[in-house]
Write a protein that holds these residues in place. Structure first.
Motif, PDB file in Angstrom:
ATOM      1  N   GLY A 298       0.790  -1.226   0.000  1.00  0.00           N
ATOM      2  CA  GLY A 298       0.000   0.000   0.000  1.00  0.00           C
ATOM      3  C   GLY A 298       0.818   1.269   0.000  1.00  0.00           C
ATOM      4  O   GLY A 298       0.259   2.372  -0.097  1.00  0.00           O
ATOM      5  N   SER A 299       2.136   1.164   0.106  1.00  0.00           N
ATOM      6  CA  SER A 299       2.987   2.350   0.091  1.00  0.00           C
ATOM      7  C   SER A 299       3.329   2.742  -1.341  1.00  0.00           C
ATOM      8  O   SER A 299       3.156   1.961  -2.275  1.00  0.00           O
ATOM      9  CB  SER A 299       4.270   2.099   0.890  1.00  0.00           C
ATOM     10  OG  SER A 299       4.996   1.040   0.305  1.00  0.00           O
ATOM     11  N   GLY A 307      10.778   8.570  -1.759  1.00  0.00           N
ATOM     12  CA  GLY A 307      11.048   7.269  -1.179  1.00  0.00           C
ATOM     13  C   GLY A 307       9.744   6.511  -0.996  1.00  0.00           C
ATOM     14  O   GLY A 307       8.687   6.936  -1.495  1.00  0.00           O
ATOM     15  N   PRO A 308       9.764   5.398  -0.271  1.00  0.00           N
ATOM     16  CA  PRO A 308       8.562   4.581  -0.076  1.00  0.00           C
ATOM     17  C   PRO A 308       7.620   5.189   0.956  1.00  0.00           C
ATOM     18  O   PRO A 308       7.623   4.805   2.135  1.00  0.00           O
ATOM     19  CB  PRO A 308       9.131   3.239   0.392  1.00  0.00           C
ATOM     20  CG  PRO A 308      10.394   3.602   1.093  1.00  0.00           C
ATOM     21  CD  PRO A 308      10.962   4.785   0.356  1.00  0.00           C
ATOM     22  N   VAL A 309       6.813   6.157   0.542  1.00  0.00           N
ATOM     23  CA  VAL A 309       5.884   6.818   1.459  1.00  0.00           C
ATOM     24  C   VAL A 309       4.938   5.784   2.064  1.00  0.00           C
ATOM     25  O   VAL A 309       4.363   4.953   1.362  1.00  0.00           O
ATOM     26  CB  VAL A 309       5.089   7.907   0.721  1.00  0.00           C
ATOM     27  CG1 VAL A 309       4.095   8.581   1.664  1.00  0.00           C
ATOM     28  CG2 VAL A 309       6.043   8.932   0.121  1.00  0.00           C
ATOM     29  N   ARG A 313      -0.289   6.824   5.220  1.00  0.00           N
ATOM     30  CA  ARG A 313      -0.546   8.165   4.692  1.00  0.00           C
ATOM     31  C   ARG A 313      -1.332   8.094   3.391  1.00  0.00           C
ATOM     32  O   ARG A 313      -2.245   8.898   3.168  1.00  0.00           O
ATOM     33  CB  ARG A 313       0.779   8.908   4.471  1.00  0.00           C
ATOM     34  CG  ARG A 313       0.576  10.323   3.944  1.00  0.00           C
ATOM     35  CD  ARG A 313       1.877  11.069   3.770  1.00  0.00           C
ATOM     36  NE  ARG A 313       1.669  12.346   3.102  1.00  0.00           N
ATOM     37  CZ  ARG A 313       2.633  13.166   2.713  1.00  0.00           C
ATOM     38  NH1 ARG A 313       3.912  12.854   2.954  1.00  0.00           N
ATOM     39  NH2 ARG A 313       2.350  14.300   2.087  1.00  0.00           N
ATOM     40  N   VAL A 314      -0.985   7.151   2.529  1.00  0.00           N
ATOM     41  CA  VAL A 314      -1.711   7.002   1.262  1.00  0.00           C
ATOM     42  C   VAL A 314      -3.173   6.658   1.537  1.00  0.00           C
ATOM     43  O   VAL A 314      -4.094   7.255   0.951  1.00  0.00           O
ATOM     44  CB  VAL A 314      -1.061   5.920   0.384  1.00  0.00           C
ATOM     45  CG1 VAL A 314      -1.851   5.732  -0.910  1.00  0.00           C
ATOM     46  CG2 VAL A 314       0.393   6.277   0.074  1.00  0.00           C
ATOM     47  N   PRO A 375       2.883  -8.002   0.876  1.00  0.00           N
ATOM     48  CA  PRO A 375       3.373  -6.797   1.562  1.00  0.00           C
ATOM     49  C   PRO A 375       4.879  -6.624   1.469  1.00  0.00           C
ATOM     50  O   PRO A 375       5.425  -5.665   2.021  1.00  0.00           O
ATOM     51  CB  PRO A 375       2.957  -7.055   3.020  1.00  0.00           C
ATOM     52  CG  PRO A 375       3.007  -8.545   3.154  1.00  0.00           C
ATOM     53  CD  PRO A 375       2.558  -9.086   1.820  1.00  0.00           C
ATOM     54  N   ASN A 376       5.567  -7.521   0.772  1.00  0.00           N
ATOM     55  CA  ASN A 376       7.029  -7.501   0.720  1.00  0.00           C
ATOM     56  C   ASN A 376       7.526  -6.858  -0.567  1.00  0.00           C
ATOM     57  O   ASN A 376       7.213  -7.331  -1.666  1.00  0.00           O
ATOM     58  CB  ASN A 376       7.590  -8.921   0.827  1.00  0.00           C
ATOM     59  CG  ASN A 376       7.174  -9.626   2.098  1.00  0.00           C
ATOM     60  OD1 ASN A 376       7.460  -9.157   3.192  1.00  0.00           O
ATOM     61  ND2 ASN A 376       6.481 -10.752   1.961  1.00  0.00           N
ATOM     62  N   ARG A 377       8.330  -5.829  -0.417  1.00  0.00           N
ATOM     63  CA  ARG A 377       9.016  -5.255  -1.575  1.00  0.00           C
ATOM     64  C   ARG A 377      10.141  -6.197  -1.977  1.00  0.00           C
ATOM     65  O   ARG A 377      10.852  -6.730  -1.118  1.00  0.00           O
ATOM     66  CB  ARG A 377       9.596  -3.883  -1.231  1.00  0.00           C
ATOM     67  CG  ARG A 377       8.540  -2.802  -1.109  1.00  0.00           C
ATOM     68  CD  ARG A 377       9.129  -1.500  -0.606  1.00  0.00           C
ATOM     69  NE  ARG A 377       8.100  -0.479  -0.594  1.00  0.00           N
ATOM     70  CZ  ARG A 377       8.031   0.535  -1.446  1.00  0.00           C
ATOM     71  NH1 ARG A 377       8.944   0.677  -2.382  1.00  0.00           N
ATOM     72  NH2 ARG A 377       7.045   1.409  -1.369  1.00  0.00           N
ATOM     73  N   LEU A 378      10.323  -6.355  -3.281  1.00  0.00           N
ATOM     74  CA  LEU A 378      11.352  -7.262  -3.787  1.00  0.00           C
ATOM     75  C   LEU A 378      12.363  -6.502  -4.640  1.00  0.00           C
ATOM     76  O   LEU A 378      13.538  -6.420  -4.302  1.00  0.00           O
ATOM     77  CB  LEU A 378      10.708  -8.395  -4.582  1.00  0.00           C
ATOM     78  CG  LEU A 378      11.590  -9.595  -4.915  1.00  0.00           C
ATOM     79  CD1 LEU A 378      11.992 -10.342  -3.650  1.00  0.00           C
ATOM     80  CD2 LEU A 378      10.865 -10.538  -5.890  1.00  0.00           C
ATOM     81  N   ILE A 379      11.913  -5.940  -5.747  1.00  0.00           N
ATOM     82  CA  ILE A 379      12.762  -5.150  -6.646  1.00  0.00           C
ATOM     83  C   ILE A 379      12.323  -3.700  -6.538  1.00  0.00           C
ATOM     84  O   ILE A 379      11.132  -3.387  -6.633  1.00  0.00           O
ATOM     85  CB  ILE A 379      12.642  -5.637  -8.098  1.00  0.00           C
ATOM     86  CG1 ILE A 379      12.922  -7.143  -8.184  1.00  0.00           C
ATOM     87  CG2 ILE A 379      13.597  -4.858  -9.004  1.00  0.00           C
ATOM     88  CD1 ILE A 379      14.285  -7.556  -7.682  1.00  0.00           C
TER      89      ILE A 379
END
Length: 572
Positions: A298-299, A307-309, A313-314, A375-379
């Protein structure tokens, strides 16, 4: 909340995007802008700011967004904090604070009132707010200066002063109250006369938003309201692309515009007036575009300097907008492509950098991608300062480069030239896209000409996300243009890994295993180049660089071109 289906993001094949010649601001434009700012200090401009003193506001709008209670509590305790910077409240001076421009904007726009209000009761916070207001009036209440009277600053200030009027107008001191309301009215008149001279895009939208808010909240200001609505409608029409994306192509500024328009809508609600249809339409388009550049947590994904807000907040901005919408898959003008299946999300930059006249600090990120699994960022891309003032100028410049993004780079040069003053030069002039949604999954083919002039190659990227989200297949190809004979060039394809992703190379050196904490295992394979694992950085939500790693595929493209295929596959 209001459902919306204003944006048609139907997948169309063969869409070509062309960037017009971008000459930025001419010398005459800059000179006229300088003259305009100088005119603020003239007796004539001061005379134009005179008018009746409002005795009170017609109503006090609610803030649709919440402040940071911890930041507010710190203010009550005597320290004002902003993204790693801090000031002592007792010795604070609006004119001499040794802080970053972003912190100055936080102070000058009165955005700090939102956090202060969240930190404690009105009995505790009102004296602090009035003391801050008094300091500002003493230094900037009558003197019109660049530092305090810029259009984007005054636009926000009108909204925050009105929304938090109970804090700054709790005093029974008649002279103080009159000074506050008079400053608000003078600021609105200043905006009304200068808003159209503010830079096109977010700044102009903010300035006209302040005029509209003042027109709604100050007695006998109907004429200002009418002019403000005309100006804001025009600023929105020229500041957003038809599909709802801000012309600066910055997801962070997209978020800020949703927050701004939600506040303006709240002022109409407070006056029990129906917002204009064009305002609701703008929100109805901006929200899906914003959601379209969010990853699985969701960021915000990281483009054009942010950056990864955080997702919170979103989500708060979307709720405040009152718009119910799904994430936009394809933005034809704004330029971001979203592929999603089985919990996997891929965001691709499918457009040239923004024009200099819209955004000075453009990023050379064309055809880069970000990828998440649940929920995991990868690249990721390395990110940018995101309004944080603690980052060194050298690092901030480095984050603008193509090498700081997950894409192909030729000859260790940027796909679009980056100048030291923050502007962009020659490079990507045309991006061609073709998108298909099939039973097997999503397919995207993109190409840009950023290396055609220097190296004689067009870069084409092919992406295919399976329908279950378990495979992302890609191919990066360098194709001779035919207009200039290429002589061969070294290239590198970079995949920057999110912090917390552990990487282990395979025995044959052509692949890697990617482990995410409490997440799935991903396998990576490539063919057509030499793979290595290098150090990288990722800017976090506070604007701080964090150590991470990157997969790098290197090779040499002969005159006939080169092709590298690669695959990310979720294990299990």
């Amino acid at each position: 909340m209001q459902p919306t289906d204003l944006v048609d993001d139907t997948i169309e094949p063969g869409r070509r995007m062309i960037r017009l010649e971008d000459k930025g601001q001419s010398l005459s434009d800059r000179f006229l802008g300088h003259l305009n700012r100088l005119s603020w200090r003239t007796p004539l401009h001061k005379l134009r700011l005179r008018g009746r003193h409002p005795l009170k506001l017609l109503t006090v709008p609610d803030d649709p967004l919440s402040g940071d209670a911890q930041v507010g509590a710190d203010m009550i305790a005597g320290t004002i904090r902003f993204r790693g910077e801090a000031l002592d409240m007792a010795s604070f001076n609006f004119d001499q604070a040794p802080v970053s421009p972003a912190f100055q904007h936080y102070l000058q726009s009165f955005a700090f009132l939102r956090d202060l209000a969240a930190g404690g009761s009105r009995v505790i916070t009102a004296p602090i707010a009035e003391a801050m207001m008094g300091r500002w009036l003493e230094r900037h209440g009558t003197d019109v200066t660049d530092a305090a009277w810029r259009g984007d600053i005054w636009g926000w200030r009108v909204l925050f002063m009105a929304t938090y009027a109970p804090l700054i107008l709790s005093s029974t001191h008649h002279v103080y109250r009159s000074s506050v309301l008079n400053a608000l009215a003078r600021g609105a008149r200043h905006l009304e006369r200068t808003a159209d001279k503010v830079a096109q895009g977010p700044a102009r939208i903010i300035a006209w938003a302040g005029v509209v808010a003042a027109g709604l909240l100050i007695h006998n200001n109907d004429q200002m309201l009418r002019r403000g609505e005309i100006g804001l409608a025009r600023a929105i029409a020229t500041g957003f692309s038809p599909d709802g994306g801000i012309i600066t192509r910055s997801p962070l500024e997209q978020l800020e515009m949703v927050e701004l328009l939600a506040m303006v809508r709240g002022v109409y609600d407070a006056r029990r007036q129906v917002p204009p249809e064009w305002l609701l339409d703008a929100l109805g388009k901006a929200v899906p575009a914003l959601m379209g550049v969010t990853l699985g947590d969701g960021s915000l994904s990281c483009w054009q300097g942010n950056g990864p807000v955080a997702a919170a907040r979103v989500q708060a901005a979307v709720r405040a907008s009152g718009i119910i919408a799904r994430a936009q898959r394809q933005s034809r003008e704004w330029g971001y492509q979203r592929m999603a299946a089985g919990g996997t999300v891929v965001i691709v930059d499918g457009a040239p950098p923004p024009m200099v006249r819209y955004r000075m600090a453009g990023y050379a990120s064309t055809l880069a991608l970000e990828m998440s699994d649940g929920p995991n960022r990868l690249i990721i891309n390395c990110g940018g300062p995101g309004g944080c003032g603690l980052m060194s100028a050298g690092l901030a410049d480095g984050l603008r480069t193509t090498a700081a993004h997950s894409t192909l780079i030729v000859g260790d040069s940027n796909s679009t030239a980056l100048h030291h003053d923050g502007s962009v030069g020659r490079g990507v002039a045309e991006v061609e896209l073709q998108r298909q949604e099939l039973e097997q999954g999503s397919r995207l083919e993109g190409g840009h000409d950023g290396y055609a002039r220097r190296y004689g190659f067009v870069h084409r990227r092919f992406l295919s996300l399976s329908s279950d989200g378990k495979e992302l297949r890609g191919e990066d190809v360098l194709i001779p243009t035919g207009k200039r004979r290429p002589h061969g060039a070294e290239f590198a394809i970079r995949f920057h890994l999110a912090t917390g992703v552990e990487v282990t190379t395979t025995a044959d050196g052509m692949g890697a295993l990617l482990r995410v904490h409490d997440g799935p295992l991903w396998q990576f394979r490539c063919r057509g180049g030499t793979m290595s694992v290098d150090d990288s950085i990722a800017v976090d939500a506070e604007g701080r660089p964090r150590q991470t790693r990157q997969l790098v595929i290197t090779g040499n493209a002969p005159a006939g071109g080169a092709s590298v295929s690669w695959l990310f596959r979720r294990a299990g």
